[in-house]
Scaffold this motif. Sequence first.
Motif, PDB file in Angstrom:
ATOM      1  N   SER A  71       0.820  -1.218   0.000  1.00 17.48           N
ATOM      2  CA  SER A  71       0.000   0.000   0.000  1.00 17.48           C
ATOM      3  C   SER A  71       0.847   1.258   0.000  1.00 17.48           C
ATOM      4  O   SER A  71       0.375   2.334  -0.360  1.00 17.48           O
ATOM      5  N   ASN A 131      -6.274   1.471 -10.118  1.00 16.14           N
ATOM      6  CA  ASN A 131      -5.822   0.588  -9.045  1.00 16.14           C
ATOM      7  C   ASN A 131      -7.035  -0.113  -8.442  1.00 16.14           C
ATOM      8  O   ASN A 131      -7.989   0.543  -8.039  1.00 16.14           O
ATOM      9  N   LEU A 133      -5.077  -1.644  -2.636  1.00 10.91           N
ATOM     10  CA  LEU A 133      -4.926  -0.252  -3.055  1.00 10.91           C
ATOM     11  C   LEU A 133      -3.655   0.398  -2.524  1.00 10.91           C
ATOM     12  O   LEU A 133      -3.136   0.021  -1.477  1.00 10.91           O
ATOM     13  N   ASP A 191      -3.267   9.196  -3.814  1.00 13.81           N
ATOM     14  CA  ASP A 191      -4.469   9.485  -4.597  1.00 13.81           C
ATOM     15  C   ASP A 191      -4.126   9.960  -6.010  1.00 13.81           C
ATOM     16  O   ASP A 191      -5.023  10.379  -6.755  1.00 13.81           O
ATOM     17  N   VAL A 224      -3.940   8.834  -8.847  1.00 12.33           N
ATOM     18  CA  VAL A 224      -4.387   7.790  -9.764  1.00 12.33           C
ATOM     19  C   VAL A 224      -5.608   8.318 -10.498  1.00 12.33           C
ATOM     20  O   VAL A 224      -6.218   9.308 -10.083  1.00 12.33           O
ATOM     21  N   LYS A 233      -9.602   4.438  -8.248  1.00 14.80           N
ATOM     22  CA  LYS A 233      -9.458   3.245  -7.423  1.00 14.80           C
ATOM     23  C   LYS A 233     -10.794   2.512  -7.446  1.00 14.80           C
ATOM     24  O   LYS A 233     -11.854   3.136  -7.357  1.00 14.80           O
ATOM     25  N   ASN A 293     -12.891  -0.837  -5.836  1.00 15.79           N
ATOM     26  CA  ASN A 293     -12.856  -1.882  -4.817  1.00 15.79           C
ATOM     27  C   ASN A 293     -14.219  -2.043  -4.165  1.00 15.79           C
ATOM     28  O   ASN A 293     -15.076  -1.165  -4.270  1.00 15.79           O
ATOM     29  N   SER A 323     -11.698  -2.416 -14.388  1.00 19.39           N
ATOM     30  CA  SER A 323     -10.572  -1.479 -14.348  1.00 19.39           C
ATOM     31  C   SER A 323     -10.088  -1.122 -15.753  1.00 19.39           C
ATOM     32  O   SER A 323      -9.791   0.036 -16.046  1.00 19.39           O
ATOM     33  N   PHE A 366     -13.155   7.152  -6.983  1.00 17.64           N
ATOM     34  CA  PHE A 366     -13.294   5.872  -6.309  1.00 17.64           C
ATOM     35  C   PHE A 366     -14.601   5.222  -6.742  1.00 17.64           C
ATOM     36  O   PHE A 366     -15.660   5.855  -6.702  1.00 17.64           O
TER      37      PHE A 366
END
Length: 356
Positions: A120, A139, A143, A147, A149, A152, A154, A296, A312
């Motif tokens: 992580s 990602n 994770l 941040d 990215v 994320k 999940n 993804s 997210f």
Amino acid sequence: MKNSENSISASPRRRLLAGAAAAAALLVLSTGSASAAANCIKGDRKAPFTIGWANIYSVPTWMKQTEGTITAEVEELKKAGLVKDLMITDAQGNAQTQIQHIQSMIDANVDAIVVIAGSSTALDRVISDACDKGIAVVNFDSLVNTDKVTAKINTDSNEWGATAAKWMVSQLGGKGKIIVMNGPAGISVSDDRRKGAQPVLDANPGIQVITETNTEYNVAPAQEAMTSLLFANPEIDGVLSLGGALSAGSVLAFERQGRDQVPTTGENARQFLELWKEKGLKGWATMQPNWLGALSVYTAVQALQGKDVPAFVKVPLPVIDDSSIGSYLARADKFPADGYIYSDYDKALFDKLLTK
């Protein structure tokens, strides 16, 4: 895009996008340069795109099934003219090797990198560098902290652990001795599930955690670990397992030591679900969908086309209990014996998740 459950890789015939018209529309949208609607993406990036899949390890069946959804999704996007190549690496569980692989993808100027993080924290710098270079970074599952990215993706691992712990408390009437089975230490999914369980355990002091394990998400090491704990602990009232293969290993250890089965939590691992039904267990499970990988890739391509995507994407957790386990087992023969029985997915589901 819909998954075939007959093998690790999904059948392209059953995973069509939303027909030729939708594919053509997507292709038209991709003809211009991507706008900066999504984080990280900049520069003159045009379809067809090159995608990098930076895998932390490929040995567990869950990972093989997940990679199968990624490769199948890429094949569909190739047909739509949106993806040209898929670069796949396998770090064999080593975060430093994964960093090197991601750096190689940056050097190759891929358009997007999809990654499950082996750490992580350790990947933060290289992931941030990829973002700074204008590469879409998606990602999922385990994770990174940064941040920087594009997105994320999940399920809520804290919710996973809390819900499992609440079920265990209910089964034991708020009193009993339990063993907690965790995945590898330092993996965010494992750590977050355990963190989610702790407040529930704190609120129920009658539940005593007598010991814990950290093992790979594989049946054999989980069974070995539980076997050792059974010798050392004559009284065990429940197993709070925070992973499906871990649960199967636990059930097998109890069986081979001649111990009565106890309430056990877990995931949608086929072997665990089959043992649950066969042994008449008191069980609870949920699912970390393998198609998070496909989602993804789809998200990265959407972002590269200039579409805004959520920072997210939360994927809801289903509950598998005595009322629903039959529907999973009815499809068991479509999945590997040591694999995970995951739900169907399609473009409509992906679009719905990306608009939440």
